[in-house]
Design a protein around this motif. Structure first.
Motif, PDB file in Angstrom:
ATOM      1  N   PRO A   1       8.628  10.074   2.661  1.00 46.22           N
ATOM      2  CA  PRO A   1       7.460  10.470   3.457  1.00 46.22           C
ATOM      3  C   PRO A   1       6.152   9.853   2.969  1.00 46.22           C
ATOM      4  O   PRO A   1       5.320   9.436   3.782  1.00 46.22           O
ATOM      5  N   ILE A   2       5.964   9.772   1.649  1.00 43.05           N
ATOM      6  CA  ILE A   2       4.739   9.168   1.118  1.00 43.05           C
ATOM      7  C   ILE A   2       4.698   7.677   1.432  1.00 43.05           C
ATOM      8  O   ILE A   2       3.637   7.125   1.763  1.00 43.05           O
ATOM      9  N   LEU A   3       5.834   7.017   1.371  1.00 46.63           N
ATOM     10  CA  LEU A   3       5.910   5.601   1.735  1.00 46.63           C
ATOM     11  C   LEU A   3       5.416   5.412   3.172  1.00 46.63           C
ATOM     12  O   LEU A   3       4.556   4.566   3.435  1.00 46.63           O
ATOM     13  N   ILE A  41       1.702   3.615   4.279  1.00 46.14           N
ATOM     14  CA  ILE A  41       1.728   2.361   5.048  1.00 46.14           C
ATOM     15  C   ILE A  41       0.811   2.534   6.260  1.00 46.14           C
ATOM     16  O   ILE A  41      -0.020   1.672   6.561  1.00 46.14           O
ATOM     17  N   ALA A  42       0.952   3.673   6.951  1.00 43.42           N
ATOM     18  CA  ALA A  42       0.080   3.942   8.104  1.00 43.42           C
ATOM     19  C   ALA A  42      -1.372   4.074   7.663  1.00 43.42           C
ATOM     20  O   ALA A  42      -2.288   3.582   8.334  1.00 43.42           O
ATOM     21  N   TYR A  43      -1.600   4.694   6.523  1.00 39.87           N
ATOM     22  CA  TYR A  43      -2.955   4.866   5.989  1.00 39.87           C
ATOM     23  C   TYR A  43      -3.617   3.519   5.725  1.00 39.87           C
ATOM     24  O   TYR A  43      -4.803   3.321   5.995  1.00 39.87           O
ATOM     25  N   GLY A  53       0.819  -1.205   0.000  1.00 38.70           N
ATOM     26  CA  GLY A  53       0.000   0.000   0.000  1.00 38.70           C
ATOM     27  C   GLY A  53       0.850   1.252   0.000  1.00 38.70           C
ATOM     28  O   GLY A  53       0.532   2.251  -0.661  1.00 38.70           O
ATOM     29  N   GLY A  54       1.970   1.216   0.738  1.00 33.83           N
ATOM     30  CA  GLY A  54       2.875   2.363   0.763  1.00 33.83           C
ATOM     31  C   GLY A  54       3.693   2.471  -0.503  1.00 33.83           C
ATOM     32  O   GLY A  54       3.830   3.561  -1.086  1.00 33.83           O
TER      33      GLY A  54
END
Length: 706
Positions: free
Chosen positions: A351-353, A357-359, A295-296
């Motif tokens: 940062p997007i990774l 992942i948290a999202y 996802g990340g």
């Protein structure tokens, strides 16, 4: 704050003689200005009219709720006016209005806007309250209508503990119509002597979520929505009425009564949602490590691909104009424009990774702390890590409290760990605050959880940055050691193998991410091995990116070549489908091989692994580096063989790279083709021609017997 607290006696008017929508808006805005509730009438009315252009605020039954969330508002207020004669407002039910509630909020003092719209809409659904409002002459009577009522608790069916009527309501703004439709369906069900549970997907997120048991045992299912519903696959195979929130508001009772014969009834066949923001919020999400990492990575790839290609073009332009060394990409003005844009996109990669992942674990609330965890891990912005300078007091604010020369930036490793930390923090805060009153839900979601999760992830990453930094430092030093021991060929071969294991899956992505860490590594704190040739400095570790891309091109190209050379071993449909693989392979889209691998996993996987590994080994042996993370043939001019100097290195890099790919593709195609041929002869594999041949033999034998 409660709805009743937003009403003011000096901003409530009864039985006024106003002739038009504009006159009503001007009248109420003038009053709000005179009461010093707003600073600027012009700005406020502009916001009100802008909202009216989007969609009429006439909700039906003679009621309108114009509203604006604007910085000119000084004190959250709901102004009210009832009219002697109804006026045209463009309402949902095409009827004139005589009851107008104007909501004025600024968004800085809690969730008054959400409270006002949702609670007001719910109150106004009741016909007895509408009648009372039209008779009201004083502010005291007016407030009494909105006094809090004891909410009637929804009761379960006594015999089986299931709900008769269930549904979901959702509107684009997630406020008024979402909750109005819910209220109407609940009210209609109760009037019919049925129990009901209605899930809302609104500004507060998902509330009253329907369980699998609710769905499996319901007699009536109504989906009343004006936007896509999250988790629609929960209803797969179920008969539902699929309609609008407006239909539920005005025809709720009929929808329930006529469920069996309703023409809007459909059977749901929805694909499983991969990014369901409203899916079950539980610890199970943390266990899906593969899904979370993908996802990340999938969300990170556009930043890497687009940014890397544009950055590579900047390098290419400078290279063509004769620039060498550390100034490549920033000397020519146009090259600098491209390089700056590319660097900006690449800057967001880690940062997007972390953020996504948290999202993928805890939904939207994990996005902010996950991104921050990634930025801390990567040192993005230079605020936290680095060397202190009197010229820039904002630099290295965290490094100042640590001993010198301690590695603190951990790149993608830190982003992955930090994302999980951020998700755990958000999970704990959400569970801990789950019993807060609904009136505080907005403040909880917009203020409390973001603020506390930011503090939590900051403290956690400050503690974790040193061990994570050493982990990243150790990986870089390990790769450097392999390079200095002339074992970089082995690493390139392993990366080539990994790229072909699952062709776009997690192992493929790990290899790819390792490669991307070499692109612009000196600036991005990635994997950097200094290589000086004739006074020009290069990143020797870019061989990893070269090996990853070349090997990733093998599966689709190998399949395409095999369908041409071993034509009889493939069905006509497969040969036609494989034609697209020439293009996908040329542009480094490994996923083009996935449909073929699914139908023939053993032969295609093994042949691709052999071809990809050999290509990786060749790229490593020929020391071919690549300064772009994607693009396939488009970025070949950015290749360089470190065995040669100057422009000869570029030329030979391209020649050797093409050779390495051709060898890998040929090996894969030959292994796959001969394997399929042998299995066809043994009867283990049937293709179209063999099936036709066997059918002809069967028909002939049948004819002879006849």
């Amino acid at each position: 704050m409660k709805l009743i607290d937003l009403f003011k006696s000096k901003s409530s008017f009864f039985n006024k003689d106003l002739k038009s929508k504009k006159e009503v808006i001007d009248f109420l805005a003038d009053n709000l200005l005179n009461q010093k509730i707003i600073k600027s009438k012009a700005e406020f009315t502009k916001a009100i009219l802008a909202r009216e252009k989007q969609d009429s605020t006439g909700i039906g039954d003679g009621i309108a709720i114009p509203h604006a969330l604007n910085k000119t508002v000084l004190d959250a207020t709901v102004a009210f006016v009832s009219l002697k004669k109804p006026i045209e407002w463009g309402s949902l039910d095409n009827k004139p209005v005589d009851l107008i509630f104007m909501i004025a909020t600024n968004g800085t003092d809690g969730e008054e806007h959400l409270v006002a719209l949702s609670q007001l809409s719910t109150h106004l659904m009741k016909s007895e309250k509408q009648a009372q409002l039209r008779k009201t002459k004083t502010f005291t009577e007016f407030k009494a209508i909105f006094a809090e009522e004891k909410k009637t608790e929804v009761k379960l069916v006594a015999t089986n503990k299931h709900f008769d009527v269930i549904g979901i309501t959702a509107c684009p703004t997630g406020i008024a119509h979402t909750y109005m439709a819910q209220e109407k369906l609940l009210e209609s069900a109760h009037e019919l002597g049925l129990t009901a549970k209605i899930e809302t997907q609104g500004r507060r997120g998902t509330e009253d979520r329907l369980t699998k048991e609710d769905i499996d045992n319901a007699k009536v299912i109504i989906l009343a929505h004006d936007k896509a519903i999250a988790g629609l696959d929960r209803f797969n195979g179920k008969e539902v009425i699929d309609t609008t929130s407006k239909d539920a508001i005005y025809n709720g009772k009929k929808l329930i009564e006529n469920f069996k014969d309703n023409p809007k009834k459909v059977v749901i066949k929805a694909a499983k949602s991969k990014d369901d923001d409203n899916s079950d919020f539980s610890l199970k999400k943390f266990k899906d490590i593969k899904g979370n990492l993908l996802g990340g990575v999938s969300r990170m790839l556009p930043f890497v691909v687009a940014g890397g290609i544009i950055l590579g073009l900047g390098f290419l332009i400078d290279s063509l104009t004769g620039t060498t060394g550390g100034n490549l990409g920033v000397t020519n003005e146009f090259a600098g424009i491209l390089s700056g844009l590319g660097k900006t996109a690449m800057f967001m990669m880690v940062p997007i990774l972390g953020g996504y992942i948290a999202y993928s674990i805890v939904g939207p609330q994990g996005l902010m702390p996950g991104i921050i965890a990634g930025m801390i891990a990567d040192g993005s912005g230079g605020f936290l890590w680095g060397k202190f300078s009197n010229d820039n007091m904002w630099a290295a604010l965290w490094s100042r409290i640590l001993p010198n020369n301690i590695p603190t930036t951990s790149g993608f490793i830190g982003a992955m760990v930090g994302a999980y930390v951020a998700a755990f923090i958000v999970f704990g805060l959400t569970k801990g605050m789950s019993k807060m009153p609904k009136s505080f839900a907005g403040v909880r979601d917009i203020v409390f959880i973001p603020l506390l999760s930011l503090i939590g992830v900051g403290v956690s990453m400050l503690a974790l940055s040193i061990p994570l930094g050493y982990a990243m430092f150790g990986m870089q030093e390990g790769l450097k050691w392999l390079a200095y021991q002339n074992l970089i060929v082995l690493v390139a071969g392993i990366l080539g193998l990994m790229m072909c294991v699952d062709m776009g899956g997690p192992i493929n992505k790990i290899a790819y991410v390792i490669g991307t860490l070499t692109v612009g590594a000196a600036a991005n704190k990635g994997i950097y091995i200094e290589f000086i040739q004739n006074g020009t400095t290069y990143n020797y570790a870019s061989i990893f990116m070269g090996a990853s891309m070349a090997a990733g091109m093998i599966p689709p190209l190998g399949i395409a070549l095999c369908t041409v050379v071993f034509k009889k071993t493939w069905a006509a449909k497969e040969r036609d489908a494989a034609k697209a693989n020439w293009l996908m392979g040329a542009f480094f889209i490994t996923e083009g091989a996935i449909p073929f691998m699914v139908s023939d996993p053993k032969r295609i996987s093994v042949s691709a692994l052999v071809g990809g590994t050999i290509t990786g080994l060749l790229v490593g042996a020929l020391e071919i580096g690549l300064g772009s993370p994607h693009g396939g043939v488009v970025v070949f001019p950015l290749l360089r063989s470190f065995l040669f100097e100057g422009q000869l290195g570029v030329a030979m890099g391209i020649v050797f790279y093409i050779l390495a790919i051709i060898v890998g593709v040929a090996i894969m195609a030959l292994i796959l083709g001969f394997w399929k041929t042998a299995d066809i002869k043994k009867g283990k594999l049937l293709v179209e021609s063999e099936i036709v041949k066997k059918e002809k033999v069967r028909v002939a034998k049948k004819a002879i017997r006849a």
